[in-house]
Design an enzyme around this catalytic site. Structure first.
Site, PDB file in Angstrom:
ATOM      1  N   GLU A  98      14.763  71.423  43.773  1.00  0.00           N
ATOM      2  CA  GLU A  98      14.630  70.109  43.146  1.00  0.00           C
ATOM      3  C   GLU A  98      15.759  69.855  42.154  1.00  0.00           C
ATOM      4  O   GLU A  98      16.404  70.775  41.657  1.00  0.00           O
ATOM      5  CB  GLU A  98      13.258  70.001  42.451  1.00  0.00           C
ATOM      6  CG  GLU A  98      12.976  68.684  41.725  1.00  0.00           C
ATOM      7  CD  GLU A  98      13.028  67.451  42.628  1.00  0.00           C
ATOM      8  OE1 GLU A  98      14.166  67.065  43.007  1.00  0.00           O
ATOM      9  OE2 GLU A  98      11.971  66.873  42.923  1.00  0.00           O
TER      10      GLU A  98
ATOM     11  N   ASP B 253      42.416  49.733  60.041  1.00  0.00           N
ATOM     12  CA  ASP B 253      42.491  48.516  60.846  1.00  0.00           C
ATOM     13  C   ASP B 253      41.934  48.739  62.252  1.00  0.00           C
ATOM     14  O   ASP B 253      42.086  47.882  63.122  1.00  0.00           O
ATOM     15  CB  ASP B 253      43.915  47.968  60.898  1.00  0.00           C
ATOM     16  CG  ASP B 253      44.927  48.965  61.440  1.00  0.00           C
ATOM     17  OD1 ASP B 253      44.678  49.519  62.523  1.00  0.00           O
ATOM     18  OD2 ASP B 253      45.955  49.192  60.790  1.00  0.00           O
TER      19      ASP B 253
ATOM     20  N   ASP C  26      45.448  55.496  59.712  1.00  0.00           N
ATOM     21  CA  ASP C  26      45.835  54.816  60.946  1.00  0.00           C
ATOM     22  C   ASP C  26      46.333  55.857  61.939  1.00  0.00           C
ATOM     23  O   ASP C  26      46.633  57.004  61.571  1.00  0.00           O
ATOM     24  CB  ASP C  26      46.937  53.791  60.667  1.00  0.00           C
ATOM     25  CG  ASP C  26      47.094  52.774  61.795  1.00  0.00           C
ATOM     26  OD1 ASP C  26      46.203  52.719  62.668  1.00  0.00           O
ATOM     27  OD2 ASP C  26      48.099  52.049  61.807  1.00  0.00           O
TER      28      ASP C  26
ATOM     29  N   ASP D 178      50.207  52.850  58.456  1.00  0.00           N
ATOM     30  CA  ASP D 178      50.799  52.480  59.738  1.00  0.00           C
ATOM     31  C   ASP D 178      52.225  53.036  59.858  1.00  0.00           C
ATOM     32  O   ASP D 178      52.620  53.554  60.910  1.00  0.00           O
ATOM     33  CB  ASP D 178      50.806  50.962  59.872  1.00  0.00           C
ATOM     34  CG  ASP D 178      51.442  50.494  61.169  1.00  0.00           C
ATOM     35  OD1 ASP D 178      50.850  50.710  62.232  1.00  0.00           O
ATOM     36  OD2 ASP D 178      52.550  49.925  61.101  1.00  0.00           O
TER      37      ASP D 178
ATOM     38  N   GLU E 121      43.587  57.631  65.797  1.00  0.00           N
ATOM     39  CA  GLU E 121      42.955  56.963  64.653  1.00  0.00           C
ATOM     40  C   GLU E 121      41.905  57.862  64.015  1.00  0.00           C
ATOM     41  O   GLU E 121      41.823  57.977  62.782  1.00  0.00           O
ATOM     42  CB  GLU E 121      42.326  55.647  65.116  1.00  0.00           C
ATOM     43  CG  GLU E 121      43.353  54.572  65.435  1.00  0.00           C
ATOM     44  CD  GLU E 121      42.791  53.434  66.272  1.00  0.00           C
ATOM     45  OE1 GLU E 121      43.491  52.417  66.399  1.00  0.00           O
ATOM     46  OE2 GLU E 121      41.655  53.570  66.810  1.00  0.00           O
TER      47      GLU E 121
ATOM     48  N   HIS F 138       6.367  69.596  49.181  1.00  0.00           N
ATOM     49  CA  HIS F 138       5.389  70.616  48.799  1.00  0.00           C
ATOM     50  C   HIS F 138       4.053  69.979  48.402  1.00  0.00           C
ATOM     51  O   HIS F 138       3.987  68.790  48.072  1.00  0.00           O
ATOM     52  CB  HIS F 138       5.923  71.465  47.645  1.00  0.00           C
ATOM     53  CG  HIS F 138       6.167  70.672  46.389  1.00  0.00           C
ATOM     54  ND1 HIS F 138       5.164  70.246  45.541  1.00  0.00           N
ATOM     55  CD2 HIS F 138       7.326  70.215  45.851  1.00  0.00           C
ATOM     56  CE1 HIS F 138       5.674  69.577  44.537  1.00  0.00           C
ATOM     57  NE2 HIS F 138       6.989  69.528  44.701  1.00  0.00           N
TER      58      HIS F 138
END
Length: 404
Positions: A285, A76, A11, A126, A52, A209
């Site tokens: 890969e 929020d 917050d 908060d 925020e 490839h």
């Protein structure tokens, strides 16, 4: 310390908007709800939205430092949640660098989701943010700091992908999105509905490839350095012509170091006027371990349980191999490097099935099932654009028209 999953609650706010501003962030264990760390800071004079975003960045940074691989970010702030989810545009130029910084952090994790929660469920963050705002204003905190139980909110059961709860949530989100597009507030217009120019984007031309003998035989081909077949070499030459037509000006060709990729990349670099060709280990890969060189049927016969587990979760690796979650971490690292090195330019990326699928999954904000449902042909070409504010547009997927 290393954690599989955490919850970040963040917050921020200002007294005056703009005014004395600060943020707060809490990182919890996703399983137990235990508070693992807190972050808060006074940031001088700023707006609510800037504070925020700063809270989100601090929370994601803390989660990365703890070694988390999966994050649910709860806030929020509807604006930050919707913008980071890619559903709302970032119209405010002052927020774009912060959103880009948050997007870079997001790519350090295997998965990140953003969830809006009401303010009463964000009391811990908060309170930290309010204490920071008091510090920015040069006065004592206006309320008590958070010293309550370390486990403030019990973990919630996560609905299955096809559960009635998830279906209801999707319907609700669709209705909310439909309502948002009818308003006059520019922030409620989904980003994907406005055409964006390509001049500011970094364009990635993703090339799988060409064919190898193992590709033709449908064998798992990971770290083994299997060369292109004769047909694969023909495909590489045809792909070079196609890529040169798609992008006459290219900054670089970046390839996996395995020979089936570099042999595909060299004709492309030559067709583009001998642009630089370099390799990146992060584009190699997936390591299929004991399954290397085996067909799917052979793996099913010898490792049925392990195969089912692998298909069900990206966190599971083949025996002695690498999980898709691990591949995701390095592929996102490769992407961050490309975006930093070639902002606003075009880059050809020559890689393998798994890295390209992961890039496309992330670009399309798809689920993990996407990895097993998308088919990519040898020498297929996909194109995506990435903007500095985190915006993404997939232009094409698995184009094979050049292969005849």
């Amino acid at each position: 310390m290393s954690l599989a999953a955490v919850v970040v609650e963040a917050d921020g706010g200002s007294r005056g908007n703009p005014g004395p501003a600060g943020y707060g962030a809490v990182v919890r264990d996703a399983t137990t709800g235990e508070v693992l760390t807190e972050r808060s800071e006074a940031i001088g004079t700023a707006t609510n939205n800037v504070a925020e975003y700063r809270g989100l960045i601090a929370g994601l940074t803390a989660a990365a430092e703890l070694g988390a691989t999966r994050v649910e970010a709860r806030m929020d702030s509807k604006l930050v949640v919707e913008q980071m989810s890619g559903r709302w545009q970032i119209k405010n130029p002052g927020l774009r660098p912060l959103a880009a910084e948050a997007a870079v952090l997001v790519r350090r994790f295997a998965a990140v989701t953003f969830t809006w929660i009401p303010r009463e469920r964000n009391r811990h963050a908060d309170a930290l943010a309010n204490a920071a705002m008091d510090a920015a204003a040069g006065r004592a905190p206006s309320g008590p700091t958070v010293t309550a139980p370390r486990i403030v909110e019990p973990p919630r059961e996560v609905a299955a992908p096809d559960s009635p709860a998830r279906a209801a949530a999707r319907d609700a989100a669709a209705r909310a999105g439909a309502k948002a597009t009818t308003g006059t507030d520019p922030a409620t217009v989904p980003a994907s509905w406005e055409p964006r120019g390509t001049s500011e984007a970094t364009r990635l031309i993703l090339v799988r490839h060409g064919q190898t003998e193992w590709t033709a035989q449908r064998r798992y081909s990971g770290r083994g350095d299997v060369p292109l077949s004769e047909r694969g070499r023909d495909q590489a030459r045809a792909t070079a012509v196609r890529v040169a037509a798609l992008a006459p000006t290219v900054a670089a060709v970046v390839s996996s170091p395995l020979s089936r990729c570099t042999a595909t990349a060299r004709p492309i670099a030559a067709a583009l006027g001998k642009v630089p060709l370099r390799t990146s280990d992060d584009l190699v890969e997936c390591d299929f371990g004991a399954w290397e060189g085996r067909t799917f049927a052979e793996v099913r016969q010898e490792w049925p349980g392990e195969l089912d587990a692998w298909l069900a979760s990206t966190a599971v690796a083949p025996p002695d191999g690498e999980s898709f979650a691990d591949v995701t971490v390095r592929v996102r690292r490769a992407l961050d490097g490309l975006l930093a090195a070639y902002p606003g330019e075009t880059v050809v990326v020559v890689s393998h099935v798994s890295p390209i699928k992961i890039l496309l999954r992330d670009a399309l904000a798809a689920g993990d099932a996407f990895l097993h449902r998308l088919y990519l042909d040898p020498a297929g070409v996909s194109v995506l654009d990435v903007w500095a504010d985190g915006g993404v547009a997939v232009r094409s997927v698995n184009d094979t028209a050049h292969l005849g």
